[in-house]
Design a protein around this motif. Sequence first.
Motif, PDB file in Angstrom:
ATOM      1  N   ARG A 108       0.911  -1.151   0.011  1.00  0.00           N
ATOM      2  CA  ARG A 108      -0.064   0.052  -0.012  1.00  0.00           C
ATOM      3  C   ARG A 108       0.877   1.349   0.064  1.00  0.00           C
ATOM      4  NH1 ARG A 108      -5.155   0.512   3.861  1.00  0.00           N
ATOM      5  NH2 ARG A 108      -6.037  -0.419   1.973  1.00  0.00           N
ATOM      6  N   ARG A 109       0.599   2.006  -0.720  1.00  0.00           N
ATOM      7  CA  ARG A 109       1.561   3.433  -0.982  1.00  0.00           C
ATOM      8  C   ARG A 109       0.449   4.606  -0.832  1.00  0.00           C
ATOM      9  NH1 ARG A 109       6.536   2.234  -2.864  1.00  0.00           N
ATOM     10  NH2 ARG A 109       6.755   0.299  -3.462  1.00  0.00           N
ATOM     11  N   TRP A 110       0.746   5.528  -0.239  1.00  0.00           N
ATOM     12  CA  TRP A 110       0.367   7.043  -0.731  1.00  0.00           C
ATOM     13  C   TRP A 110       1.011   7.845  -1.638  1.00  0.00           C
ATOM     14  CZ3 TRP A 110       0.604   3.998   3.682  1.00  0.00           C
ATOM     15  CH2 TRP A 110      -0.529   3.442   4.479  1.00  0.00           C
ATOM     16  N   VAL A 111       0.416   8.444  -2.611  1.00  0.00           N
ATOM     17  CA  VAL A 111       1.021   9.095  -3.604  1.00  0.00           C
ATOM     18  C   VAL A 111       0.754  10.518  -3.532  1.00  0.00           C
ATOM     19  CG1 VAL A 111       1.277   9.194  -6.109  1.00  0.00           C
ATOM     20  CG2 VAL A 111       1.077   7.179  -4.970  1.00  0.00           C
ATOM     21  N   PHE A 112       1.491  11.217  -3.652  1.00  0.00           N
ATOM     22  CA  PHE A 112       1.428  12.787  -3.858  1.00  0.00           C
ATOM     23  C   PHE A 112       1.776  13.448  -4.899  1.00  0.00           C
ATOM     24  CE2 PHE A 112       3.495  16.996  -2.937  1.00  0.00           C
ATOM     25  CZ  PHE A 112       2.530  17.615  -2.381  1.00  0.00           C
ATOM     26  N   TYR A 113       0.840  13.988  -5.695  1.00  0.00           N
ATOM     27  CA  TYR A 113       1.395  14.721  -7.183  1.00  0.00           C
ATOM     28  C   TYR A 113       0.894  16.095  -7.135  1.00  0.00           C
ATOM     29  CZ  TYR A 113       1.425  15.078 -12.107  1.00  0.00           C
ATOM     30  OH  TYR A 113       2.019  15.374 -13.444  1.00  0.00           O
ATOM     31  N   VAL A 114       1.789  16.907  -7.344  1.00  0.00           N
ATOM     32  CA  VAL A 114       1.603  18.362  -7.155  1.00  0.00           C
ATOM     33  C   VAL A 114       2.283  19.182  -8.269  1.00  0.00           C
ATOM     34  CG1 VAL A 114       3.296  18.732  -5.379  1.00  0.00           C
ATOM     35  CG2 VAL A 114       1.518  20.522  -6.042  1.00  0.00           C
ATOM     36  N   MET A 115       1.551  19.905  -9.052  1.00  0.00           N
ATOM     37  CA  MET A 115       1.971  20.734 -10.115  1.00  0.00           C
ATOM     38  C   MET A 115       1.464  22.395  -9.880  1.00  0.00           C
ATOM     39  SD  MET A 115       0.085  19.499 -13.086  1.00  0.00           S
ATOM     40  CE  MET A 115       0.384  20.514 -14.452  1.00  0.00           C
ATOM     41  N   THR A 166      10.882  18.808  -2.855  1.00  0.00           N
ATOM     42  CA  THR A 166      11.959  17.794  -2.341  1.00  0.00           C
ATOM     43  C   THR A 166      12.128  17.839  -1.086  1.00  0.00           C
ATOM     44  OG1 THR A 166      12.685  17.614  -4.691  1.00  0.00           O
ATOM     45  CG2 THR A 166      13.996  16.528  -3.012  1.00  0.00           C
ATOM     46  N   GLU A 167      12.486  19.074  -0.343  1.00  0.00           N
ATOM     47  CA  GLU A 167      12.932  19.120   0.790  1.00  0.00           C
ATOM     48  C   GLU A 167      11.703  18.885   1.770  1.00  0.00           C
ATOM     49  OE1 GLU A 167      14.229  23.226   1.072  1.00  0.00           O
ATOM     50  OE2 GLU A 167      16.589  22.597   0.457  1.00  0.00           O
ATOM     51  N   ILE A 168      10.583  19.142   1.255  1.00  0.00           N
ATOM     52  CA  ILE A 168       8.867  18.840   2.044  1.00  0.00           C
ATOM     53  C   ILE A 168       8.858  17.425   2.233  1.00  0.00           C
ATOM     54  CG2 ILE A 168       6.730  19.174   2.472  1.00  0.00           C
ATOM     55  CD1 ILE A 168       7.020  21.865   1.122  1.00  0.00           C
ATOM     56  N   VAL A 169       9.067  16.648   0.869  1.00  0.00           N
ATOM     57  CA  VAL A 169       8.824  15.325   0.969  1.00  0.00           C
ATOM     58  C   VAL A 169       9.899  14.583   1.835  1.00  0.00           C
ATOM     59  CG1 VAL A 169       8.864  13.522  -0.729  1.00  0.00           C
ATOM     60  CG2 VAL A 169       7.923  15.438  -1.373  1.00  0.00           C
ATOM     61  N   LEU A 170      11.176  14.959   1.584  1.00  0.00           N
ATOM     62  CA  LEU A 170      12.155  14.166   2.284  1.00  0.00           C
ATOM     63  C   LEU A 170      11.857  14.464   4.095  1.00  0.00           C
ATOM     64  CD1 LEU A 170      15.297  14.836  -0.045  1.00  0.00           C
ATOM     65  CD2 LEU A 170      13.814  12.501   0.411  1.00  0.00           C
ATOM     66  N   ALA A 171      11.423  15.609   4.493  1.00  0.00           N
ATOM     67  CA  ALA A 171      11.294  15.864   5.742  1.00  0.00           C
ATOM     68  C   ALA A 171      10.312  15.035   6.329  1.00  0.00           C
ATOM     69  CB  ALA A 171      11.022  17.263   6.015  1.00  0.00           C
ATOM     70  N   HIS A 172       9.330  14.582   5.539  1.00  0.00           N
ATOM     71  CA  HIS A 172       8.297  13.695   6.041  1.00  0.00           C
ATOM     72  C   HIS A 172       8.693  12.128   5.637  1.00  0.00           C
ATOM     73  CE1 HIS A 172       5.847  16.898   7.449  1.00  0.00           C
ATOM     74  NE2 HIS A 172       6.351  17.506   6.367  1.00  0.00           N
ATOM     75  N   VAL A 173       9.683  12.061   5.447  1.00  0.00           N
ATOM     76  CA  VAL A 173      10.242  10.543   5.005  1.00  0.00           C
ATOM     77  C   VAL A 173       9.528   9.965   3.752  1.00  0.00           C
ATOM     78  CG1 VAL A 173      10.715   8.338   6.146  1.00  0.00           C
ATOM     79  CG2 VAL A 173      10.214  10.371   7.682  1.00  0.00           C
ATOM     80  N   GLY A 174       9.296  10.706   2.807  1.00  0.00           N
ATOM     81  CA  GLY A 174       8.796  10.240   1.555  1.00  0.00           C
ATOM     82  C   GLY A 174       9.858  10.087   0.560  1.00  0.00           C
ATOM     83  N   ILE A 175       9.495   9.492  -0.441  1.00  0.00           N
ATOM     84  CA  ILE A 175      10.428   9.287  -1.707  1.00  0.00           C
ATOM     85  C   ILE A 175       9.886   9.990  -2.800  1.00  0.00           C
ATOM     86  CG2 ILE A 175      11.272   7.415  -3.032  1.00  0.00           C
ATOM     87  CD1 ILE A 175      10.380   5.406  -0.893  1.00  0.00           C
ATOM     88  N   VAL A 176      10.844  10.820  -3.336  1.00  0.00           N
ATOM     89  CA  VAL A 176      10.375  11.529  -4.557  1.00  0.00           C
ATOM     90  C   VAL A 176      10.601  10.437  -5.754  1.00  0.00           C
ATOM     91  CG1 VAL A 176      11.005  13.141  -6.241  1.00  0.00           C
ATOM     92  CG2 VAL A 176      11.124  13.652  -3.734  1.00  0.00           C
ATOM     93  N   ASP A 177       9.482  10.222  -6.450  1.00  0.00           N
ATOM     94  CA  ASP A 177       9.450   9.025  -7.543  1.00  0.00           C
ATOM     95  C   ASP A 177       9.872   9.748  -8.866  1.00  0.00           C
ATOM     96  OD1 ASP A 177       8.709   6.526  -8.747  1.00  0.00           O
ATOM     97  OD2 ASP A 177       7.324   7.826  -9.612  1.00  0.00           O
ATOM     98  N   ALA A 213       5.465  11.951  -5.403  1.00  0.00           N
ATOM     99  CA  ALA A 213       6.222  11.487  -4.382  1.00  0.00           C
ATOM    100  C   ALA A 213       5.324  10.304  -3.601  1.00  0.00           C
ATOM    101  CB  ALA A 213       6.471  12.348  -3.085  1.00  0.00           C
ATOM    102  N   GLU A 214       5.904   9.478  -2.912  1.00  0.00           N
ATOM    103  CA  GLU A 214       5.015   8.414  -2.522  1.00  0.00           C
ATOM    104  C   GLU A 214       5.683   7.834  -0.793  1.00  0.00           C
ATOM    105  OE1 GLU A 214       6.785   4.589  -4.139  1.00  0.00           O
ATOM    106  OE2 GLU A 214       5.929   5.624  -5.532  1.00  0.00           O
ATOM    107  N   TRP A 215       4.630   7.397  -0.128  1.00  0.00           N
ATOM    108  CA  TRP A 215       5.090   6.694   1.174  1.00  0.00           C
ATOM    109  C   TRP A 215       4.572   5.383   1.294  1.00  0.00           C
ATOM    110  CZ3 TRP A 215       3.992  11.967  -0.037  1.00  0.00           C
ATOM    111  CH2 TRP A 215       4.653  12.847   0.458  1.00  0.00           C
ATOM    112  N   THR A 216       5.140   4.734   2.103  1.00  0.00           N
ATOM    113  CA  THR A 216       4.447   3.489   2.361  1.00  0.00           C
ATOM    114  C   THR A 216       4.356   3.394   4.002  1.00  0.00           C
ATOM    115  OG1 THR A 216       6.840   2.398   2.685  1.00  0.00           O
ATOM    116  CG2 THR A 216       5.942   2.247   0.405  1.00  0.00           C
TER     117      THR A 216
END
Length: 79
Positions: free
Chosen positions: A9-16, A44-55, A64-67
């Motif tokens: 299960r992944r949570w995906v974040f897509y923003v433009m 990128t800094e926001i995603v990494l600060a929340h332990v996400g992975i920039v896809d 980005a995504e989180w598991t």
Amino acid sequence: MQGTVDTVRRWVFYVMLFGSVHFIEVIPVNELAPLLNQYLTVMTEIVLAHVGIVDKYEGDATMAEWTKQSLPELSCRIG
């Protein structure tokens, strides 16, 4: 040969950027590139600060995504 399938299960974040097509039409590339680089760096800094992975990046979009493993407290709240 038979393989196994793992379900993750992944949570995906897509923003433009809203209105980015307009920016591309009116701002010269030499001015637009540094702005876009700054924006993507902040995202990128926001995603990494929340332990996400920039896809990936697609133009001005960030995906980005989180598991459950990368963000267990999120999985507890969402399921």
